[in-house]
Motif scaffolding. Structure first.
Motif, PDB file in Angstrom:
ATOM      1  N   LEU A 172      38.114  47.322  41.378  1.00  0.00           N
ATOM      2  CA  LEU A 172      39.255  46.741  41.021  1.00  0.00           C
ATOM      3  C   LEU A 172      39.387  45.575  42.009  1.00  0.00           C
ATOM      4  O   LEU A 172      39.472  45.521  42.943  1.00  0.00           O
ATOM      5  CB  LEU A 172      40.508  47.812  41.151  1.00  0.00           C
ATOM      6  N   GLY A 209      45.127  42.692  41.689  1.00  0.00           N
ATOM      7  CA  GLY A 209      46.236  43.403  42.444  1.00  0.00           C
ATOM      8  C   GLY A 209      46.372  43.076  44.147  1.00  0.00           C
ATOM      9  O   GLY A 209      46.088  41.878  44.351  1.00  0.00           O
ATOM     10  N   GLN A 229      52.986  51.810  40.667  1.00  0.00           N
ATOM     11  CA  GLN A 229      52.213  50.684  40.915  1.00  0.00           C
ATOM     12  C   GLN A 229      50.934  50.677  40.608  1.00  0.00           C
ATOM     13  O   GLN A 229      49.958  49.976  40.213  1.00  0.00           O
ATOM     14  CB  GLN A 229      52.393  50.038  42.536  1.00  0.00           C
ATOM     15  N   ARG A 283      49.825  50.689  36.926  1.00  0.00           N
ATOM     16  CA  ARG A 283      50.157  49.321  36.633  1.00  0.00           C
ATOM     17  C   ARG A 283      48.786  48.645  36.781  1.00  0.00           C
ATOM     18  O   ARG A 283      48.265  47.849  36.032  1.00  0.00           O
ATOM     19  CB  ARG A 283      51.341  48.589  37.146  1.00  0.00           C
ATOM     20  N   LEU A 284      48.470  48.589  37.938  1.00  0.00           N
ATOM     21  CA  LEU A 284      47.064  47.802  38.460  1.00  0.00           C
ATOM     22  C   LEU A 284      45.903  48.433  37.606  1.00  0.00           C
ATOM     23  O   LEU A 284      45.097  47.696  37.303  1.00  0.00           O
ATOM     24  CB  LEU A 284      47.040  48.047  39.961  1.00  0.00           C
ATOM     25  N   ASP A 285      45.762  49.706  37.397  1.00  0.00           N
ATOM     26  CA  ASP A 285      44.642  50.272  36.924  1.00  0.00           C
ATOM     27  C   ASP A 285      44.769  50.165  35.332  1.00  0.00           C
ATOM     28  O   ASP A 285      43.691  49.759  34.723  1.00  0.00           O
ATOM     29  CB  ASP A 285      44.903  51.957  37.007  1.00  0.00           C
ATOM     30  N   ARG A 301      45.569  47.359  34.130  1.00  0.00           N
ATOM     31  CA  ARG A 301      45.054  45.714  34.153  1.00  0.00           C
ATOM     32  C   ARG A 301      43.545  45.596  33.799  1.00  0.00           C
ATOM     33  O   ARG A 301      43.037  44.764  33.077  1.00  0.00           O
ATOM     34  CB  ARG A 301      45.297  45.063  35.294  1.00  0.00           C
ATOM     35  N   THR A 302      42.742  46.802  34.167  1.00  0.00           N
ATOM     36  CA  THR A 302      41.336  46.972  34.437  1.00  0.00           C
ATOM     37  C   THR A 302      40.688  47.339  33.063  1.00  0.00           C
ATOM     38  O   THR A 302      39.557  47.154  32.796  1.00  0.00           O
ATOM     39  CB  THR A 302      40.805  47.487  35.593  1.00  0.00           C
TER      40      THR A 302
END
Length: 122
Positions: A96, A99, A113, A116-118, A120-121
């Motif tokens: 990743l 972030g 959170q 949410r970051l995961d 995106r990938t």
């Protein structure tokens, strides 16, 4: 999580193969068919035994068997069976790149959170 494999004899430590854990399956890529086959065989979905004190109950000793299907198993195979069967060395690299810590997003719970970051990938 990503693992890069390289020849321990190579001074440049050039990556010759990669293995990627996506949360369910392992994807092995290599330009050399023999290396790809060796790593695919190493990452077969079977239990792996490791001698790791952090995984044992207090007061016990010896190997611990890790069942396939989770990140712990992937790391154990990459550090043990894959390096032994292929003759390559492994290094873990972040999967990743987006972030990081955002103080303005402090209103979200930690698990929200991460989701949410995961997202995106994908």
């Amino acid at each position: 999580m990503n693992v890069e494999f390289y020849d321990p004899e190579d001074e440049q430590k050039t990556t010759v193969a990669t293995a990627v854990w996506d949360g369910a399956d392992v994807t092995v890529t290599a330009s050399d068919q023999a290396i790809r086959d060796a790593l695919a065989r190493a990452f077969r979905r079977s239990a792996v035994a490791v001698d790791d004190a952090s995984l044992r109950r207090l007061g016990t000793s010896g190997d611990v068997v890790i069942q396939p299907g989770n990140l712990e198993w992937f790391r154990a195979v990459a550090n043990g069976r894959a390096t032994t069967e292929s003759g390559l060395s492994a290094r873990f690299v972040p999967g990743l790149e987006a972030g990081g810590f955002d103080p303005a997003a402090g209103y979200r719970r930690f698990d929200e959170q991460l989701e949410r970051l995961d997202a995106r990938t994908r």
